[in-house]
Design a protein around this motif. Structure first.
Motif, short mmCIF file in Angstrom:
data_model
loop_
_atom_site.label_atom_id
_atom_site.label_comp_id
_atom_site.label_asym_id
_atom_site.label_seq_id
_atom_site.Cartn_x
_atom_site.Cartn_y
_atom_site.Cartn_z
N GLY A 334 24.59 -1.01 -54.66
CA GLY A 334 25.72 -1.96 -53.89
C GLY A 334 25.37 -3.18 -53.43
O GLY A 334 24.23 -3.65 -53.87
N ASN A 335 26.16 -3.73 -52.76
CA ASN A 335 26.11 -5.19 -52.14
C ASN A 335 25.32 -4.99 -50.83
O ASN A 335 25.84 -4.54 -49.93
CB ASN A 335 27.31 -6.00 -51.80
CG ASN A 335 27.19 -7.32 -51.51
OD1 ASN A 335 27.26 -7.50 -50.48
ND2 ASN A 335 26.98 -8.17 -52.68
N TYR A 336 24.15 -5.69 -50.76
CA TYR A 336 23.54 -5.58 -49.35
C TYR A 336 23.38 -6.97 -48.61
O TYR A 336 22.79 -7.82 -49.45
CB TYR A 336 21.94 -5.02 -49.43
CG TYR A 336 21.93 -3.62 -50.10
CD1 TYR A 336 21.56 -2.61 -48.97
CD2 TYR A 336 22.14 -3.33 -51.19
CE1 TYR A 336 21.52 -1.35 -49.47
CE2 TYR A 336 22.04 -2.00 -51.74
CZ TYR A 336 21.75 -0.79 -50.67
OH TYR A 336 21.89 0.43 -50.93
N THR A 337 23.69 -6.94 -47.42
CA THR A 337 23.89 -8.27 -46.62
C THR A 337 22.52 -8.72 -46.07
O THR A 337 21.98 -7.89 -45.64
CB THR A 337 24.93 -8.07 -45.47
OG1 THR A 337 26.24 -7.93 -45.90
CG2 THR A 337 24.93 -9.51 -44.53
N ILE A 338 22.15 -9.99 -46.29
CA ILE A 338 20.94 -10.71 -45.69
C ILE A 338 21.30 -11.01 -44.43
O ILE A 338 22.20 -11.81 -44.10
CB ILE A 338 20.48 -11.53 -46.68
CG1 ILE A 338 20.32 -11.25 -48.06
CG2 ILE A 338 19.16 -12.26 -46.18
CD1 ILE A 338 19.29 -10.08 -48.35
N LEU A 339 20.59 -10.51 -43.33
CA LEU A 339 20.70 -10.97 -41.97
C LEU A 339 19.45 -11.82 -41.70
O LEU A 339 18.48 -11.93 -42.36
CB LEU A 339 20.78 -9.84 -41.17
CG LEU A 339 22.14 -8.92 -41.17
CD1 LEU A 339 22.11 -7.64 -40.43
CD2 LEU A 339 23.48 -9.73 -41.03
N ALA A 340 19.48 -12.37 -40.38
CA ALA A 340 18.30 -13.26 -40.14
C ALA A 340 18.08 -12.99 -38.58
O ALA A 340 18.98 -12.55 -37.80
CB ALA A 340 18.65 -14.65 -40.25
N GLY A 341 16.83 -13.28 -37.97
CA GLY A 341 16.60 -13.35 -36.76
C GLY A 341 15.31 -14.19 -36.28
O GLY A 341 14.92 -14.78 -37.10
N LYS A 342 15.45 -14.56 -34.76
CA LYS A 342 14.34 -15.21 -34.23
C LYS A 342 14.01 -14.73 -32.98
O LYS A 342 14.82 -13.99 -32.53
CB LYS A 342 14.68 -16.63 -34.38
CG LYS A 342 15.77 -16.95 -33.40
CD LYS A 342 15.93 -18.48 -33.77
CE LYS A 342 17.39 -19.25 -32.83
NZ LYS A 342 16.96 -19.16 -31.48
N THR A 343 12.69 -14.71 -32.45
CA THR A 343 12.01 -13.94 -31.38
C THR A 343 12.70 -14.80 -30.07
O THR A 343 12.43 -14.08 -29.05
CB THR A 343 10.72 -13.84 -31.53
OG1 THR A 343 10.06 -15.23 -31.68
CG2 THR A 343 10.57 -12.90 -32.61
N ASN A 344 12.94 -16.14 -30.05
CA ASN A 344 13.41 -16.73 -29.02
C ASN A 344 14.24 -17.89 -28.99
O ASN A 344 14.88 -17.95 -30.23
CB ASN A 344 11.93 -17.58 -28.21
CG ASN A 344 11.22 -18.38 -29.25
OD1 ASN A 344 11.98 -19.12 -29.69
ND2 ASN A 344 9.88 -18.41 -29.39
N GLY A 345 14.62 -18.58 -28.18
CA GLY A 345 15.71 -19.42 -28.20
C GLY A 345 15.45 -20.76 -28.73
O GLY A 345 16.41 -21.69 -28.67
N ILE A 346 14.25 -20.93 -29.24
CA ILE A 346 13.96 -22.36 -29.89
C ILE A 346 14.76 -22.66 -31.10
O ILE A 346 14.75 -21.85 -32.02
CB ILE A 346 12.40 -22.32 -30.15
CG1 ILE A 346 11.59 -22.19 -28.99
CG2 ILE A 346 12.30 -23.64 -31.20
CD1 ILE A 346 10.38 -22.41 -29.18
N ILE A 347 15.29 -23.78 -31.34
CA ILE A 347 16.26 -24.00 -32.60
C ILE A 347 15.26 -25.08 -33.35
O ILE A 347 14.42 -26.00 -32.93
CB ILE A 347 17.54 -24.88 -31.94
CG1 ILE A 347 18.22 -23.92 -31.41
CG2 ILE A 347 17.98 -25.20 -33.48
CD1 ILE A 347 19.49 -24.62 -30.59
N PRO A 348 14.96 -24.48 -34.64
CA PRO A 348 14.21 -25.34 -35.40
C PRO A 348 14.58 -26.79 -35.59
O PRO A 348 15.87 -27.11 -35.72
CB PRO A 348 14.08 -24.69 -36.68
CG PRO A 348 15.43 -23.81 -36.65
CD PRO A 348 15.69 -23.28 -35.36
#
Length: 367
Positions: A334-348
């Motif tokens: 099937g089709n599996y969505t790639i999600l993302a995450g980060k541990t704090n509010g810092i924007i790269p």
């Protein structure tokens, strides 16, 4: 003399002899050779033995036994004593089968025997013929039919039809085969083992190896049985060795998921993986993220990480390692969505910068 005369007169008064040669009983105008205006009685006998020979004194014979039985017809007589026209009526009042057999080489309607099934009857009449001729003719009292695995050809009832009712078939010698009316096939046993209540095919080979063999031309040493989307099984290799020729890239267009001044997961990346079949997959990916201390990750919900880097500097720096490999198992295609995450509010400070650009691809290596 007078004592005998009176009964004789009474007897003769009931019989009329016509000039045509007909005889009437209780009728003065007999229309047949013997014309009886009243009831007729003939021999009535019940039998319950496993075999019985019909005699000259039999007429109606009822079978009430508890097993299959054979009734033997008397051999025909040529010349004096020929009993052409003799009739037998046979009723089967049991749950078993009567086989009516003629004296060889004589036949019944051309057959050496006929069957009378439970709760049916037949009438037989002698043709007066002898030898291999049809010395008896039979008239069934009930029309025989055949169903549920049986075919009827004349008087011959034999296997070969369609099972139309729930029917159990059990071979008891060695318990080799059992087919139940509920659609369950047992091989090597006629007892359903523990855990097989819902199984349709059960193979019990005891302690002997090799209970199942399937050959369709796709079998090879080390192959396993796999299924397509319709459940059609074929043999296939458990290992894919030509990785370089089988890599598949992600689908969709990558967007920067790390623009929010908060931490957490479930961030949209815009990309996904289309897995063609269940099995183990080798996944490789690479992305450049320049940021202060933070943990950044890409993942498939319920499956696992495809890329993750950990905080390595309190000042802006590229997260490492940039290029990573993962091994993940997918139970269904099937089709599996790639999600993302980060541990704090810092924007790269930068996302997906540098050369090479972002990549994420996969290859199956084992079922």
């Amino acid at each position: 003399m007078s004592k005998n005369f009176i009964p004789l007169v009474l007897f003769l008064s009931t019989i009329t002899f016509a000039q045509t040669g007909n005889v009437g009983i209780n009728t003065v105008t007999p229309g047949s050779t013997l014309d009886i205006n009243g009831s007729v009685a003939a021999s009535y006998k019940t039998v319950n033995t496993a075999s019985y020979s019909l005699t000259a004194t039999d007429f109606h014979v009822s079978y009430n036994g508890s097993t299959n039985t054979t009734f033997s017809l008397p051999p025909a007589i040529n010349g004096t004593g020929n009993f052409k026209g003799r009739m037998y009526r046979i009723a089967n009042n049991s749950n078993f089968t009567i086989t009516i057999s003629s004296a060889l080489p004589e036949t019944i309607n051309g057959n050496t025997n006929i069957l009378i099934l439970p709760n049916q009857s037949a009438q037989l009449i002698s043709t007066g013929l002898t030898g291999a001729n049809s010395t008896w003719e039979s008239i069934s009292g009930v029309t025989n039919t055949a169903s549920n695995g049986l075919n009827l050809s004349g008087n011959d009832v034999k296997l070969g039809g369609t099972l139309s009712q729930a029917t159990d078939i059990v071979t008891t010698v060695g318990n080799n085969l059992s087919i139940t009316g509920t659609g369950k096939v047992l091989l090597g046993s006629n007892t359903i083992p523990a855990g097989a209540a819902d199984a349709k095919i059960v193979i019990d080979n005891g302690t002997t190896n090799g209970a199942l063999q399937i050959k369709d031309g796709t079998q090879q040493l080390g192959y396993v049985l796999t299924s397509d989307s319709n459940g059609l099984a074929t043999w296939s290799s458990t290992v894919t060795t030509a990785f370089a020729n089988n890599w598949t890239s992600y689908t969709g267009t990558l967007v920067n998921p790390f623009t929010a001044p908060t931490g957490g997961g479930g961030l949209v990346t815009g990309i996904s993986l289309t897995i063609p079949a269940k099995g183990w997959y080798f996944i490789r990916s690479g992305v450049a993220i320049n940021s202060e201390c933070n943990d950044y990750f890409f993942y498939i919900n319920g499956i696992g990480d495809v890329w993750r880097s950990y905080c390595g500097s309190n000042t802006a720096a590229f997260m490492f390692p940039r290029d990573q490999n993962r091994v993940l198992y997918f139970a269904t295609p099937g089709n599996y969505t790639i999600l993302a995450g980060k541990t704090n509010g810092i924007i790269p400070a930068s996302f997906n910068a540098g050369n090479p650009s972002f990549y994420l691809d996969f290859v199956k290596f084992q079922n």
